[in-house]
Design an enzyme around this catalytic site. Sequence first.
Site, PDB file in Angstrom:
ATOM      1  N   ASP A 144       9.578 -39.814  -6.647  1.00  0.00           N
ATOM      2  CA  ASP A 144       8.898 -41.112  -6.726  1.00  0.00           C
ATOM      3  C   ASP A 144       9.849 -42.228  -7.165  1.00  0.00           C
ATOM      4  OD1 ASP A 144       5.741 -39.701  -7.900  1.00  0.00           O
ATOM      5  OD2 ASP A 144       6.596 -39.930  -5.888  1.00  0.00           O
ATOM      6  N   GLU A 188      -0.916 -18.749  18.010  1.00  0.00           N
ATOM      7  CA  GLU A 188      -0.879 -19.723  16.917  1.00  0.00           C
ATOM      8  C   GLU A 188      -2.229 -19.802  16.236  1.00  0.00           C
ATOM      9  OE1 GLU A 188       0.209 -23.580  18.466  1.00  0.00           O
ATOM     10  OE2 GLU A 188       1.925 -22.687  19.467  1.00  0.00           O
ATOM     11  N   LYS A 203      -5.427 -21.667  14.894  1.00  0.00           N
ATOM     12  CA  LYS A 203      -6.151 -22.879  15.269  1.00  0.00           C
ATOM     13  C   LYS A 203      -6.587 -23.546  13.959  1.00  0.00           C
ATOM     14  CE  LYS A 203      -9.713 -24.378  18.460  1.00  0.00           C
ATOM     15  NZ  LYS A 203     -10.241 -25.407  17.556  1.00  0.00           N
ATOM     16  N   CYS A 217      -2.367   1.091 -15.635  1.00  0.00           N
ATOM     17  CA  CYS A 217      -3.420   1.618 -14.776  1.00  0.00           C
ATOM     18  C   CYS A 217      -4.704   1.730 -15.590  1.00  0.00           C
ATOM     19  CB  CYS A 217      -3.023   2.985 -14.233  1.00  0.00           C
ATOM     20  SG  CYS A 217      -4.352   3.801 -13.323  1.00  0.00           S
ATOM     21  N   CYS A 225      -2.521  10.785 -11.642  1.00  0.00           N
ATOM     22  CA  CYS A 225      -3.576   9.827 -12.003  1.00  0.00           C
ATOM     23  C   CYS A 225      -4.924  10.288 -11.439  1.00  0.00           C
ATOM     24  CB  CYS A 225      -3.223   8.456 -11.439  1.00  0.00           C
ATOM     25  SG  CYS A 225      -4.529   7.233 -11.652  1.00  0.00           S
TER      26      CYS A 225
HETATM   27 ZN   LIG Z   1      -3.277   5.647 -12.742  1.00  0.00          ZN
END
Ligand SMILES: [Zn+2]
Length: 717
Positions: free
Chosen positions: A69, A145, A147, A438, A461
């Site tokens: 600016d 592309e 739109k 987690c 896990c």
């Molecule tokens: Zn996990």
Amino acid sequence: MSEVQSIIRKSLFTESGAVPPPLEAVYARLAALGDSPPAAVDLLADEIRRLDRSYFAENQPEIPDHDYDRLMRALRELERAFPETARPDSPAARVGEKLSGDRQVVAHRVPMLSIENTYSEGELFDYGGKIEKLLPGEKIAWVDELKIDGVAASLLYENGVLTRGVTRGDGIRGDDITDNVRTIRDVPLRLVGEAPETLEVRGEIYMPNSELIRLNLIQAEKGEKPFANTRNLTAGSIKQEDPAVCAARGLRFFAHSVGSTEGLGVSTHFEFMERLRTLGFATSPLMRRLETFADAAAYAREMIDRLHELDFETDGIVLKVDDFGQRARLGSTSKFPRWVIAYKFEKYEAETTVREIRVQVGKTGKVTPVAELDPVAIAGSVVSRASLHNADEIARKDIRVGDRVVVEKAGKIIPHVVRAEPEHRAADSRAYRFPAECPVCGAALVKEEGGILIRCPNVQCPAQLQRRIEFFASKEAMNIDGLGEKAVALLIESGLVNSIVDLYRLRVSDVSRLPRMGKKSAENLIAAIEKSKKAGPARLLNALALRNVGEQTARVLIAKYRSIQNLAAATRDELSTIPDIGGVIAENIADFFADPENTALLDELREFGVKTELTDEPSSEAEGELPLEGKTLVVTGTLTRFSRSEIEELIRQKGGKASKSVSKKTDYVVAGAEAGSKLTAARRLGVPVLTEDEFLALIGDSEGRTGQEEPEPGKLF
Ligand SMILES: [Zn+2]
């Protein structure tokens, strides 16, 4: 001190009387110019243009906005003090001196035709087939592309200088919006480098979602009503009488096509778009050139899946013939150019509140954030969850617990959050912090692929185990009846199952002792597990959930290698030469089999009698014979189970030929919803027409397929 230098100092210097560090270099160059108004104006204008380009074209702001600016202020002040230096293409003209009162109506040099559009995938393919028929034997490349949902406009450049901007209007005539177009920062007022004598560029004026958020915060501060959406605000802003109002609205422009041009020296659309970028225009992201219509249609679908990444609204994908020569030969109908079609999707939005942001752990450990929403009806169904995709996206959109948000459902994709409405935020609202651990096993999460992908690295896990076993047992994998979410949870909790192979160690006596599991259901479950041993190697491979290896890829691989052992012995290089496989998948496969735990798992499964190779003995895959040998099939309409390329690949794998047009030689037509002319042709010629289910029955796969990598937000652990 000269007047020039005094204006420069006053504009650039901070209150403490120093030049800000990012402006030191340009200030030194200005100071060296001494007392020459035109030289200083030129230098400032060039510098601002360069910064605009790097900001918008490369998305790289080089200096903070307030320093930008300052440069703009210096330029404006100099032009005011020395009016003879001011030029119409000066970047300072963007700020918008009012030019005229009424909008003039201007005729387009070349009419801006609207383009044909369709909401149906079947019609899209019919269109592609029609174009291929009009250019027989030619290779036709396409460009896909986005739109953009904004206001279409045409910009005229004469000798490299923007001289006019006109709205699309009725296509023949539009409103002159030149003064407002000048205020759009990524519209070059003067083209960069060598410009053609005349250039008419068409594109879309739009407003980014982030800009709407910014403006609505200002509205809220002023106690005024928020603006409803970017599309209407764009249309309203671009016709503002006072360009200063438009300038304050932060509009943008994406160039997307050519009006009339002389001397550009390009022969394809893709080259043209590249040329536009070098001339200083912004073009929309995700654009790609594709070699065939089938690829272009497949990529269009991929683009729709990525809408959530964008900071602006779109309402479809435009597919264009790339080559200008082919375009000329295709010509136009009375209404539309033939070389282009818009594939649009139904799009619905609703506002609701984020109650909670949860993360779910997938079968390969991928952690996906999901917004739990106050249930809201969108297009006839109730949405209570929306995928937030990844941590990066939450941060970029700044979505917080408690926020009012706009949720969108577009096409068949999972609902996503378009934007938050921070003007409604409570004072104690905090930015969302992605968990570092987690939520199920507590392992520290790891970032991959530059932080986009977050993963629980713990192979033990329970959340991953749960999802792996659920997937292993699912219909598209080993198809074990009675082993759904609850049963899997029960088996894991009781300690009976700690790995996939433990399923085959289960005995009726163990299972029947579990809560809510009677003797009968235990017997049924064990029988279903026993039956799954014959599911066949392709199902087993899919069930093992290798990264990027879904049902379709598993079939391709087993068709080639015939057993999992042979596949495991294949090298990465060998795998990458298989059509449809490619380098990344080859690497995923090689990595999987390089891990001794995985090969041990396979050995154990084999010891339990799980089938890992194709044999002549019948299996649920009906392998070993090709049910479509010598048959020609045509697919038409919108399918629910397959993409077009998937079903065509499946037809080929099963020994058949996938053809585009219906003739007497066609054996079957597979018709989905909204099937058009091909279905009519099939009926006329008496060709049998199959539904997708009938097709699956024909190839001996009554289970069908799904095969979605991303977990459904509806299925939290
Ligand atoms: Zn996990």
